[in-house]
Design a protein around this motif. Structure first.
Motif, PDB file in Angstrom:
ATOM      1  N   GLY A   1     -18.090   4.050 -22.330  1.00 10.40           N
ATOM      2  CA  GLY A   1     -18.716   3.714 -21.295  1.00 10.40           C
ATOM      3  C   GLY A   1     -17.480   4.220 -19.957  1.00 10.40           C
ATOM      4  N   ARG A   2     -18.110   4.271 -18.658  1.00  7.92           N
ATOM      5  CA  ARG A   2     -17.385   4.785 -17.443  1.00  7.92           C
ATOM      6  C   ARG A   2     -16.371   3.827 -17.028  1.00  7.92           C
ATOM      7  NH1 ARG A   2     -18.982   9.354 -14.695  1.00  7.92           N
ATOM      8  NH2 ARG A   2     -18.644   8.057 -12.869  1.00  7.92           N
ATOM      9  N   VAL A   3     -17.018   2.734 -16.457  1.00  7.44           N
ATOM     10  CA  VAL A   3     -16.066   1.762 -15.527  1.00  7.44           C
ATOM     11  C   VAL A   3     -16.243   0.298 -15.784  1.00  7.44           C
ATOM     12  CG1 VAL A   3     -15.173   1.110 -13.218  1.00  7.44           C
ATOM     13  CG2 VAL A   3     -15.562   3.474 -13.651  1.00  7.44           C
ATOM     14  N   ALA A   4     -15.023  -0.490 -15.942  1.00 10.90           N
ATOM     15  CA  ALA A   4     -15.238  -1.843 -15.958  1.00 10.90           C
ATOM     16  C   ALA A   4     -14.546  -2.419 -14.882  1.00 10.90           C
ATOM     17  CB  ALA A   4     -14.617  -2.440 -17.163  1.00 10.90           C
ATOM     18  N   ARG A   5     -15.503  -3.128 -14.033  1.00  5.17           N
ATOM     19  CA  ARG A   5     -14.796  -3.606 -12.681  1.00  5.17           C
ATOM     20  C   ARG A   5     -13.926  -4.709 -13.088  1.00  5.17           C
ATOM     21  NH1 ARG A   5     -16.649  -1.473  -7.914  1.00  5.17           N
ATOM     22  NH2 ARG A   5     -18.548  -0.190  -8.111  1.00  5.17           N
ATOM     23  N   GLY A   6     -12.875  -4.805 -12.371  1.00  5.39           N
ATOM     24  CA  GLY A   6     -11.816  -6.187 -12.316  1.00  5.39           C
ATOM     25  C   GLY A   6     -11.758  -6.716 -11.091  1.00  5.39           C
ATOM     26  N   ALA A   7     -10.553  -7.533 -11.247  1.00  5.06           N
ATOM     27  CA  ALA A   7     -10.560  -8.082  -9.841  1.00  5.06           C
ATOM     28  C   ALA A   7      -9.155  -7.766  -9.473  1.00  5.06           C
ATOM     29  CB  ALA A   7     -10.390  -9.846 -10.204  1.00  5.06           C
TER      30      ALA A   7
ATOM     31  N   ALA B   1     -10.819  13.182  -3.233  1.00  7.61           N
ATOM     32  CA  ALA B   1     -11.774  13.047  -4.221  1.00  7.61           C
ATOM     33  C   ALA B   1     -11.618  14.279  -5.226  1.00  7.61           C
ATOM     34  CB  ALA B   1     -13.022  13.102  -3.787  1.00  7.61           C
ATOM     35  N   ARG B   2     -11.433  15.377  -4.803  1.00  6.99           N
ATOM     36  CA  ARG B   2     -11.138  16.411  -5.791  1.00  6.99           C
ATOM     37  C   ARG B   2      -9.868  16.460  -6.516  1.00  6.99           C
ATOM     38  NH1 ARG B   2     -12.885  22.038  -5.842  1.00  6.99           N
ATOM     39  NH2 ARG B   2     -11.329  23.511  -6.750  1.00  6.99           N
ATOM     40  N   ALA B   3      -8.881  15.719  -5.687  1.00  5.14           N
ATOM     41  CA  ALA B   3      -7.629  15.617  -6.355  1.00  5.14           C
ATOM     42  C   ALA B   3      -7.583  14.828  -7.483  1.00  5.14           C
ATOM     43  CB  ALA B   3      -6.453  15.211  -5.443  1.00  5.14           C
ATOM     44  N   VAL B   4      -8.208  13.630  -7.273  1.00  3.34           N
ATOM     45  CA  VAL B   4      -8.524  12.614  -8.289  1.00  3.34           C
ATOM     46  C   VAL B   4      -9.231  13.234  -9.525  1.00  3.34           C
ATOM     47  CG1 VAL B   4      -9.725  10.455  -8.994  1.00  3.34           C
ATOM     48  CG2 VAL B   4      -8.293  10.385  -6.990  1.00  3.34           C
ATOM     49  N   GLY B   5     -10.319  13.938  -9.192  1.00  2.00           N
ATOM     50  CA  GLY B   5     -11.061  14.671 -10.153  1.00  2.00           C
ATOM     51  C   GLY B   5     -10.412  15.424 -11.097  1.00  2.00           C
TER      52      GLY B   5
ATOM     53  N   GLY C   1      -2.115  14.433   9.333  1.00  3.34           N
ATOM     54  CA  GLY C   1      -2.907  14.570   8.286  1.00  3.34           C
ATOM     55  C   GLY C   1      -2.959  13.088   7.481  1.00  3.34           C
ATOM     56  N   GLU C   2      -2.152  12.080   8.196  1.00  2.00           N
ATOM     57  CA  GLU C   2      -2.097  10.943   7.469  1.00  2.00           C
ATOM     58  C   GLU C   2      -3.317  10.095   7.612  1.00  2.00           C
ATOM     59  OE1 GLU C   2       0.686   8.381   5.336  1.00  2.00           O
ATOM     60  OE2 GLU C   2       0.465  10.458   5.635  1.00  2.00           O
ATOM     61  N   HIS C   3      -3.785   9.483   6.699  1.00  2.00           N
ATOM     62  CA  HIS C   3      -4.722   8.700   6.723  1.00  2.00           C
ATOM     63  C   HIS C   3      -4.678   7.136   6.399  1.00  2.00           C
ATOM     64  CE1 HIS C   3      -8.222  11.608   6.915  1.00  2.00           C
ATOM     65  NE2 HIS C   3      -7.279  12.349   6.449  1.00  2.00           N
ATOM     66  N   PHE C   4      -5.026   5.989   6.968  1.00  2.00           N
ATOM     67  CA  PHE C   4      -4.581   4.728   6.848  1.00  2.00           C
ATOM     68  C   PHE C   4      -5.840   3.908   6.258  1.00  2.00           C
ATOM     69  CE2 PHE C   4      -1.083   5.941   9.349  1.00  2.00           C
ATOM     70  CZ  PHE C   4       0.081   5.264   8.803  1.00  2.00           C
ATOM     71  N   THR C   5      -6.883   4.464   6.310  1.00  2.00           N
ATOM     72  CA  THR C   5      -8.086   3.613   5.966  1.00  2.00           C
ATOM     73  C   THR C   5      -8.952   4.448   4.631  1.00  2.00           C
ATOM     74  OG1 THR C   5      -9.712   4.800   7.484  1.00  2.00           O
ATOM     75  CG2 THR C   5      -8.605   2.694   8.376  1.00  2.00           C
ATOM     76  N   ARG C   6      -8.216   5.110   4.128  1.00  2.51           N
ATOM     77  CA  ARG C   6      -8.938   5.620   2.872  1.00  2.51           C
ATOM     78  C   ARG C   6      -8.566   4.706   1.636  1.00  2.51           C
ATOM     79  NH1 ARG C   6      -6.558  12.062   1.877  1.00  2.51           N
ATOM     80  NH2 ARG C   6      -8.113  12.808   3.535  1.00  2.51           N
ATOM     81  N   ARG C   7      -9.530   4.658   0.588  1.00  3.74           N
ATOM     82  CA  ARG C   7      -9.247   3.807  -0.714  1.00  3.74           C
ATOM     83  C   ARG C   7      -9.593   4.539  -1.885  1.00  3.74           C
ATOM     84  NH1 ARG C   7     -11.544  -1.403  -2.160  1.00  3.74           N
ATOM     85  NH2 ARG C   7     -10.099  -1.919  -3.849  1.00  3.74           N
ATOM     86  N   GLN C   8      -8.525   4.440  -2.733  1.00  2.33           N
ATOM     87  CA  GLN C   8      -8.477   5.111  -3.862  1.00  2.33           C
ATOM     88  C   GLN C   8      -9.241   4.582  -4.789  1.00  2.33           C
ATOM     89  OE1 GLN C   8      -4.408   5.213  -4.823  1.00  2.33           O
ATOM     90  NE2 GLN C   8      -4.205   2.979  -4.842  1.00  2.33           N
ATOM     91  N   ARG C   9      -9.599   3.328  -4.955  1.00  2.00           N
ATOM     92  CA  ARG C   9     -10.289   2.922  -6.231  1.00  2.00           C
ATOM     93  C   ARG C   9     -11.701   3.414  -6.543  1.00  2.00           C
ATOM     94  NH1 ARG C   9     -10.699  -3.109  -8.643  1.00  2.00           N
ATOM     95  NH2 ARG C   9     -12.273  -2.587 -10.047  1.00  2.00           N
ATOM     96  N   PRO C  10     -12.394   3.767  -5.425  1.00  4.45           N
ATOM     97  CA  PRO C  10     -13.818   4.280  -5.505  1.00  4.45           C
ATOM     98  C   PRO C  10     -13.538   5.533  -5.917  1.00  4.45           C
ATOM     99  CG  PRO C  10     -13.678   3.086  -3.290  1.00  4.45           C
ATOM    100  CD  PRO C  10     -12.331   3.112  -3.905  1.00  4.45           C
ATOM    101  N   LEU C  11     -12.694   6.418  -5.448  1.00  9.32           N
ATOM    102  CA  LEU C  11     -12.367   7.933  -6.225  1.00  9.32           C
ATOM    103  C   LEU C  11     -12.240   7.814  -7.593  1.00  9.32           C
ATOM    104  CD1 LEU C  11     -10.457   9.254  -3.198  1.00  9.32           C
ATOM    105  CD2 LEU C  11     -12.630   9.285  -3.524  1.00  9.32           C
ATOM    106  N   VAL C  12     -11.323   6.865  -8.105  1.00 10.28           N
ATOM    107  CA  VAL C  12     -10.880   6.866  -9.462  1.00 10.28           C
ATOM    108  C   VAL C  12     -12.342   6.349 -10.427  1.00 10.28           C
ATOM    109  CG1 VAL C  12      -9.735   5.203 -11.095  1.00 10.28           C
ATOM    110  CG2 VAL C  12      -8.663   6.112  -8.982  1.00 10.28           C
ATOM    111  N   GLU C  13     -13.085   5.534  -9.930  1.00 16.40           N
ATOM    112  CA  GLU C  13     -14.408   5.105 -10.567  1.00 16.40           C
ATOM    113  C   GLU C  13     -15.346   6.419 -10.531  1.00 16.40           C
ATOM    114  OE1 GLU C  13     -15.409   1.632  -8.192  1.00 16.40           O
ATOM    115  OE2 GLU C  13     -14.335   0.425  -9.716  1.00 16.40           O
ATOM    116  N   ALA C  14     -15.176   6.986  -9.231  1.00 16.48           N
ATOM    117  CA  ALA C  14     -16.315   8.139  -9.434  1.00 16.48           C
ATOM    118  C   ALA C  14     -15.921   9.244 -10.424  1.00 16.48           C
ATOM    119  CB  ALA C  14     -16.595   8.774  -7.857  1.00 16.48           C
ATOM    120  N   ALA C  15     -14.695   9.160 -10.592  1.00 14.52           N
ATOM    121  CA  ALA C  15     -14.172  10.282 -11.503  1.00 14.52           C
ATOM    122  C   ALA C  15     -14.408  10.017 -13.251  1.00 14.52           C
ATOM    123  CB  ALA C  15     -12.598  10.514 -11.464  1.00 14.52           C
TER     124      ALA C  15
END
Length: 225
Positions: free
Chosen positions: A212-218, A125-129, A170-184
Motif C-alpha cells: 500500500g501507498r500511505v497510511a495517514r497518521g496524526a 515535488a520533483r525533488a521529493v520524487g 526563493g524562500e517559501h513560508f507556506t509550503r507543506r512537505q507532507r502532501p509531496l511525500v504522500e504523492a510520491a
C-alpha cells in the motif's frame, strides 16, 4: 542575455549567503528548530544520502557507522561542509548535485535526508520524487522544514512575508512537505508539527513493490496531518 534559470538563481544566492550562513542560522536552529537535526540523526542508518547538505550542520548528529553521501547545489556551501567533515573526522562523500536531478541509480540508499531545503528548492515535488526514487524499498525518508502554520492568522502573516522572500531569495513560508511525500507514494510513519505548526518533521518509508501507498497518521498536536 539568456534568462537565469530558477536553479541557477538559487545556486548564485546560496553561494552569496554561504560565508555568513552558519552565523545567521544558528539562532533559528536553537529557538525554532531546536532538536530537529538530532531527531534526524537518531533515525538515519545504513547508506545515507543528505540532499542539500548545505554547510554540513547535520554532520555531528549522525550515528557512528552510517555511510554518508551528501549533495549540495552551491559550491561555496559545499566547500564549508567539506571542511566541517574533515574537522570532525567524518569520512563522507560530499559532491555537487541538484536535488531535482539526483545523480544516483534507483534504490541506492537506505535513508534519504533533507533538512531546511524544500522551502527554497524551485520544484519541491520533483525533488521529493527523486528522493523516493533513490530510496531502497523499505528505506526511510527523513524531512525537517518550516511550513505553513496550522494557525490561520499566523499562516496569513507567513503568506504576506513570503511575497518578499520568494522574490529576494526563493524562500517559501507556506509550503507543506507532507502532501509531496504522500504523492510520491511513501508511507508516513512519524509526523510532527511544532511551533504553532510552522515546523514539520516527517519520517516515511518506501513500500515494497505491491504494498500500500500511505497510511495517514496524526501529527504532534493530535490532529490529522
Amino acid at each position: 542575455m539568456e534568462q537565469e534559470s530558477p536553479t541557477a538563481r538559487q545556486r548564485r544566492l546560496w553561494d552569496s549567503a554561504a560565508p555568513g550562513y552558519d552565523r545567521q542560522i544558528a539562532f533559528f536552529e536553537r529557538v525554532w528548530f531546536g532538536g530537529g537535526r538530532e531527531w534526524i540523526g537518531s533515525r538515519a542508518g545504513g547508506r545515507v544520502l543528505e540532499v542539500a547538505i548545505g554547510t554540513g550542520r547535520s554532520l555531528p548528529h549522525y550515528r557512528a557507522g552510517v555511510r554518508l553521501t551528501g549533495i549540495e547545489l552551491s559550491p561555496a556551501m559545499l566547500a564549508i561542509a567539506v571542511r566541517r567533515a574533515a574537522g570532525l573526522g567524518i569520512d563522507a562523500d560530499l559532491r555537487d548535485g541538484d536535488a531535482e536531478e539526483l545523480p544516483f541509480a534507483d534504490g541506492t540508499f537506505d535513508t534519504v535526508v533533507c533538512v531546511l531545503a524544500l522551502c527554497s528548492i524551485p520544484r519541491p515535488a520533483r525533488a521529493v520524487g527523486e528522493m523516493a526514487r533513490v530510496l531502497k524499498p523499505g528505506g526511510t525518508l527523513l524531512l525537517l522544514d518550516h511550513v505553513g502554520s496550522s494557525w490561520p492568522i499566523l499562516h496569513a502573516v507567513q503568506r504576506l512575508t513570503e511575497r518578499g522572500t520568494i522574490r529576494a531569495a526563493g524562500e517559501h513560508f507556506t509550503r507543506r512537505q507532507r502532501p509531496l511525500v504522500e504523492a510520491a507514494g511513501l508511507r508516513i510513519t512519524e509526523a510532527q508539527r511544532l511551533k504553532a505548526g510552522t515546523v514539520e518533521r516527517i519520517a516515511a518509508v518506501k513500500p515494497a513493490p505491491g504494498k500500500g501507498r500511505v497510511a495517514r497518521g496524526a501529527n504532534a498536536l493530535g490532529h490529522p496531518g
